[in-house]
Design a protein around this motif. Structure first.
Motif, PDB file in Angstrom:
ATOM      1  N   ALA A 124       0.831  -1.208   0.000  1.00 34.43           N
ATOM      2  CA  ALA A 124       0.000   0.000   0.000  1.00 34.43           C
ATOM      3  C   ALA A 124       0.865   1.256   0.000  1.00 34.43           C
ATOM      4  O   ALA A 124       0.591   2.217  -0.746  1.00 34.43           O
ATOM      5  CB  ALA A 124      -0.923  -0.008   1.216  1.00 34.43           C
ATOM      6  N   VAL A 125       1.921   1.264   0.828  1.00 36.30           N
ATOM      7  CA  VAL A 125       2.809   2.427   0.863  1.00 36.30           C
ATOM      8  C   VAL A 125       3.542   2.566  -0.467  1.00 36.30           C
ATOM      9  O   VAL A 125       3.726   3.679  -0.981  1.00 36.30           O
ATOM     10  CB  VAL A 125       3.800   2.308   2.036  1.00 36.30           C
ATOM     11  CG1 VAL A 125       4.835   3.432   1.983  1.00 36.30           C
ATOM     12  CG2 VAL A 125       3.057   2.345   3.365  1.00 36.30           C
ATOM     13  N   ALA A 126       3.984   1.427  -1.029  1.00 36.96           N
ATOM     14  CA  ALA A 126       4.673   1.470  -2.314  1.00 36.96           C
ATOM     15  C   ALA A 126       3.780   2.055  -3.409  1.00 36.96           C
ATOM     16  O   ALA A 126       4.226   2.867  -4.234  1.00 36.96           O
ATOM     17  CB  ALA A 126       5.135   0.069  -2.696  1.00 36.96           C
ATOM     18  N   LEU A 127       2.513   1.672  -3.420  1.00 32.90           N
ATOM     19  CA  LEU A 127       1.579   2.234  -4.400  1.00 32.90           C
ATOM     20  C   LEU A 127       1.416   3.738  -4.198  1.00 32.90           C
ATOM     21  O   LEU A 127       1.306   4.501  -5.163  1.00 32.90           O
ATOM     22  CB  LEU A 127       0.226   1.534  -4.288  1.00 32.90           C
ATOM     23  CG  LEU A 127       0.175   0.072  -4.748  1.00 32.90           C
ATOM     24  CD1 LEU A 127      -1.151  -0.572  -4.353  1.00 32.90           C
ATOM     25  CD2 LEU A 127       0.381  -0.019  -6.264  1.00 32.90           C
ATOM     26  N   ALA A 128       1.432   4.165  -2.936  1.00 28.15           N
ATOM     27  CA  ALA A 128       1.273   5.590  -2.645  1.00 28.15           C
ATOM     28  C   ALA A 128       2.462   6.417  -3.111  1.00 28.15           C
ATOM     29  O   ALA A 128       2.315   7.601  -3.419  1.00 28.15           O
ATOM     30  CB  ALA A 128       1.058   5.787  -1.141  1.00 28.15           C
ATOM     31  N   ILE A 129       3.666   5.793  -3.168  1.00 28.48           N
ATOM     32  CA  ILE A 129       4.859   6.559  -3.554  1.00 28.48           C
ATOM     33  C   ILE A 129       5.305   6.277  -4.990  1.00 28.48           C
ATOM     34  O   ILE A 129       6.398   6.664  -5.387  1.00 28.48           O
ATOM     35  CB  ILE A 129       6.027   6.297  -2.585  1.00 28.48           C
ATOM     36  CG1 ILE A 129       6.456   4.833  -2.616  1.00 28.48           C
ATOM     37  CG2 ILE A 129       5.653   6.719  -1.175  1.00 28.48           C
ATOM     38  CD1 ILE A 129       7.688   4.541  -1.767  1.00 28.48           C
ATOM     39  N   GLY A 130       4.454   5.592  -5.766  1.00 26.48           N
ATOM     40  CA  GLY A 130       4.745   5.499  -7.191  1.00 26.48           C
ATOM     41  C   GLY A 130       4.914   4.123  -7.777  1.00 26.48           C
ATOM     42  O   GLY A 130       5.159   3.987  -8.973  1.00 26.48           O
ATOM     43  N   PHE A 131       4.783   3.069  -6.989  1.00 30.70           N
ATOM     44  CA  PHE A 131       4.896   1.724  -7.547  1.00 30.70           C
ATOM     45  C   PHE A 131       3.669   1.416  -8.380  1.00 30.70           C
ATOM     46  O   PHE A 131       2.543   1.579  -7.926  1.00 30.70           O
ATOM     47  CB  PHE A 131       5.032   0.707  -6.420  1.00 30.70           C
ATOM     48  CG  PHE A 131       5.097  -0.723  -6.900  1.00 30.70           C
ATOM     49  CD1 PHE A 131       6.084  -1.137  -7.775  1.00 30.70           C
ATOM     50  CD2 PHE A 131       4.158  -1.661  -6.461  1.00 30.70           C
ATOM     51  CE1 PHE A 131       6.154  -2.445  -8.212  1.00 30.70           C
ATOM     52  CE2 PHE A 131       4.215  -2.976  -6.886  1.00 30.70           C
ATOM     53  CZ  PHE A 131       5.218  -3.370  -7.766  1.00 30.70           C
ATOM     54  N   ARG A 132       3.878   0.957  -9.609  1.00 24.54           N
ATOM     55  CA  ARG A 132       2.776   0.687 -10.517  1.00 24.54           C
ATOM     56  C   ARG A 132       2.935  -0.710 -11.128  1.00 24.54           C
ATOM     57  O   ARG A 132       3.544  -0.881 -12.182  1.00 24.54           O
ATOM     58  CB  ARG A 132       2.717   1.742 -11.630  1.00 24.54           C
ATOM     59  CG  ARG A 132       2.416   3.144 -11.141  1.00 24.54           C
ATOM     60  CD  ARG A 132       1.019   3.250 -10.534  1.00 24.54           C
ATOM     61  NE  ARG A 132       0.710   4.579 -10.036  1.00 24.54           N
ATOM     62  CZ  ARG A 132       0.879   4.976  -8.778  1.00 24.54           C
ATOM     63  NH1 ARG A 132       1.341   4.107  -7.883  1.00 24.54           N
ATOM     64  NH2 ARG A 132       0.590   6.193  -8.403  1.00 24.54           N
ATOM     65  N   PRO A 133       2.408  -1.736 -10.481  1.00 20.22           N
ATOM     66  CA  PRO A 133       2.500  -3.084 -11.049  1.00 20.22           C
ATOM     67  C   PRO A 133       1.690  -3.196 -12.336  1.00 20.22           C
ATOM     68  O   PRO A 133       0.655  -2.535 -12.488  1.00 20.22           O
ATOM     69  CB  PRO A 133       1.918  -3.971  -9.944  1.00 20.22           C
ATOM     70  CG  PRO A 133       1.025  -3.061  -9.150  1.00 20.22           C
ATOM     71  CD  PRO A 133       1.668  -1.703  -9.212  1.00 20.22           C
ATOM     72  N   GLN A 134       2.175  -4.027 -13.239  1.00 18.67           N
ATOM     73  CA  GLN A 134       1.515  -4.207 -14.533  1.00 18.67           C
ATOM     74  C   GLN A 134       0.875  -5.583 -14.681  1.00 18.67           C
ATOM     75  O   GLN A 134       0.350  -5.898 -15.740  1.00 18.67           O
ATOM     76  CB  GLN A 134       2.548  -4.013 -15.656  1.00 18.67           C
ATOM     77  CG  GLN A 134       3.281  -2.692 -15.618  1.00 18.67           C
ATOM     78  CD  GLN A 134       2.345  -1.512 -15.791  1.00 18.67           C
ATOM     79  OE1 GLN A 134       1.432  -1.561 -16.633  1.00 18.67           O
ATOM     80  NE2 GLN A 134       2.544  -0.460 -15.012  1.00 18.67           N
ATOM     81  N   ALA A 135       0.926  -6.388 -13.643  1.00 21.49           N
ATOM     82  CA  ALA A 135       0.453  -7.771 -13.732  1.00 21.49           C
ATOM     83  C   ALA A 135      -1.054  -7.839 -13.886  1.00 21.49           C
ATOM     84  O   ALA A 135      -1.799  -6.987 -13.389  1.00 21.49           O
ATOM     85  CB  ALA A 135       0.869  -8.541 -12.480  1.00 21.49           C
ATOM     86  N   GLY A 136      -1.489  -8.893 -14.574  1.00 21.36           N
ATOM     87  CA  GLY A 136      -2.899  -9.205 -14.637  1.00 21.36           C
ATOM     88  C   GLY A 136      -3.295 -10.071 -13.452  1.00 21.36           C
ATOM     89  O   GLY A 136      -2.482 -10.358 -12.571  1.00 21.36           O
ATOM     90  N   PRO A 137      -4.544 -10.533 -13.415  1.00 21.43           N
ATOM     91  CA  PRO A 137      -4.996 -11.354 -12.286  1.00 21.43           C
ATOM     92  C   PRO A 137      -4.140 -12.595 -12.056  1.00 21.43           C
ATOM     93  O   PRO A 137      -3.800 -12.923 -10.917  1.00 21.43           O
ATOM     94  CB  PRO A 137      -6.430 -11.722 -12.681  1.00 21.43           C
ATOM     95  CG  PRO A 137      -6.867 -10.619 -13.593  1.00 21.43           C
ATOM     96  CD  PRO A 137      -5.637 -10.225 -14.354  1.00 21.43           C
ATOM     97  N   LEU A 138      -3.767 -13.302 -13.128  1.00 24.98           N
ATOM     98  CA  LEU A 138      -2.956 -14.497 -12.972  1.00 24.98           C
ATOM     99  C   LEU A 138      -1.568 -14.169 -12.442  1.00 24.98           C
ATOM    100  O   LEU A 138      -1.010 -14.926 -11.635  1.00 24.98           O
ATOM    101  CB  LEU A 138      -2.856 -15.247 -14.305  1.00 24.98           C
ATOM    102  CG  LEU A 138      -4.140 -15.914 -14.798  1.00 24.98           C
ATOM    103  CD1 LEU A 138      -3.904 -16.614 -16.137  1.00 24.98           C
ATOM    104  CD2 LEU A 138      -4.660 -16.920 -13.769  1.00 24.98           C
ATOM    105  N   GLY A 139      -1.022 -13.053 -12.896  1.00 27.17           N
ATOM    106  CA  GLY A 139       0.288 -12.647 -12.413  1.00 27.17           C
ATOM    107  C   GLY A 139       0.271 -12.324 -10.938  1.00 27.17           C
ATOM    108  O   GLY A 139       1.178 -12.715 -10.184  1.00 27.17           O
ATOM    109  N   PHE A 140      -0.771 -11.630 -10.487  1.00 21.80           N
ATOM    110  CA  PHE A 140      -0.898 -11.318  -9.058  1.00 21.80           C
ATOM    111  C   PHE A 140      -1.084 -12.592  -8.232  1.00 21.80           C
ATOM    112  O   PHE A 140      -0.500 -12.733  -7.141  1.00 21.80           O
ATOM    113  CB  PHE A 140      -2.072 -10.371  -8.823  1.00 21.80           C
ATOM    114  CG  PHE A 140      -1.729  -8.928  -9.032  1.00 21.80           C
ATOM    115  CD1 PHE A 140      -0.829  -8.277  -8.196  1.00 21.80           C
ATOM    116  CD2 PHE A 140      -2.314  -8.205 -10.058  1.00 21.80           C
ATOM    117  CE1 PHE A 140      -0.509  -6.942  -8.383  1.00 21.80           C
ATOM    118  CE2 PHE A 140      -2.003  -6.861 -10.256  1.00 21.80           C
ATOM    119  CZ  PHE A 140      -1.099  -6.237  -9.413  1.00 21.80           C
ATOM    120  N   LEU A 141      -1.896 -13.523  -8.744  1.00 27.15           N
ATOM    121  CA  LEU A 141      -2.100 -14.773  -8.026  1.00 27.15           C
ATOM    122  C   LEU A 141      -0.806 -15.577  -7.930  1.00 27.15           C
ATOM    123  O   LEU A 141      -0.493 -16.160  -6.875  1.00 27.15           O
ATOM    124  CB  LEU A 141      -3.179 -15.606  -8.714  1.00 27.15           C
ATOM    125  CG  LEU A 141      -4.627 -15.143  -8.517  1.00 27.15           C
ATOM    126  CD1 LEU A 141      -5.574 -15.986  -9.363  1.00 27.15           C
ATOM    127  CD2 LEU A 141      -5.017 -15.238  -7.041  1.00 27.15           C
TER     128      LEU A 141
END
Length: 254
Positions: A124-141
């Motif tokens: 959550a903190v990483a997303l707040a400071i600019g982390f932008r994952p590109q994975a789809g649902p399977l990648g996240f799983l």
């Protein structure tokens, strides 16, 4: 000995006990939750501008921060197991015909739960400071499954180290290696920027394929055979830790 039908409820009850103990130690809980976040922020804002990774540094560093969470969580598990052994809690449970596996499984399950919360906070903190994952649902799983496998493996290893140690303080010292291993890996800097004599260890230690796999899965990049290598490491660590835990528990409770 705990029967198979009694194993699950016993382990669940002991997991609840471990979680309640954690909730009664807010200082230790806050430290375990916040320290990985603070280290990630230090790396991103203090050192990130001087490190060339070919991408935004926060994007590069997040998988390593996640594994730092697991290391800190495992350390608390080792200390908790050692504390139960020293204070006679295990002896009392054994007198109630509770076996070693559900006792240790309760500690491990609580460790996994704490680590998942800590990892979610880091993300959550990483997303707040600019982390932008590109994975789809399977990648996240796939990333979540790999991270869960790693957390489970080192939590069992920490339980074994807690049994090996004679005191909670010694248990904390034994787990230093798990907290140190992310540094000589690809967690915070590319391995090819390290001294040449360190490359062999950094390339072939267990955390590097886990980190490379998480990075590739979260960013939707080719992962090669890294996920399989990472899973083999996790399975090997888990098998060794479970056998070692059973052996040490039997010796300590004779």
């Amino acid at each position: 000995m705990t029967t198979p039908t009694a194993f699950a409820p016993t382990a669940v009850a002991l997991t609840g006990r471990s979680l309640r103990i954690s909730s009664r130690q807010p200082d230790a809980l806050i430290t375990a939750l916040m320290l990985p976040v603070m280290l990630m922020l230090i790396f991103v804002y203090f050192f990130g501008g001087a490190i060339d990774t070919g991408t935004a540094y926060v994007t590069y560093v997040v998988p390593g921060a996640m594994l730092l969470c697991a290391g800190f969580g495992a350390a608390s598990t080792a200390v908790a197991v050692a504390d139960d052994m020293r204070n006679g809690v295990v002896d009392r449970l054994r007198s109630l015909d509770v076996g070693g596996v559900p006792i240790l499984a309760g500690h491990v399950a609580a460790s996994v739960a704490r680590n998942l919360i800590s990892t979610a906070l880091v993300l959550a903190v990483a997303l707040a400071i600019g982390f932008r994952p590109q994975a789809g649902p399977l990648g996240f799983l796939a990333a979540a499954g790999l991270l869960l496998a790693y957390i489970t493996a080192i939590s069992w290893l920490a339980a074994a180290l807690g049994l090996l140690a004679k005191t909670p303080e010694a248990a904390g010292g034994f787990t230093f290696l798990m907290m140190f291993l992310p540094y000589p890996s690809s967690a915070f800097v590319p391995i090819d920027t390290m001294p040449g004599w360190l490359h062999g260890f950094a390339d072939h230690q267990p955390l590097t394929p886990v980190i490379e796999s998480l990075r590739a899965l979260l960013l939707d990049q080719p992962a090669g055979n890294s996920p399989w290598v990472a899973l083999i490491w996790c399975a090997g660590i888990l098998a060794l830790a479970v056998v070692l835990s059973a052996t040490l528990f039997e010796r300590r409770t004779r």
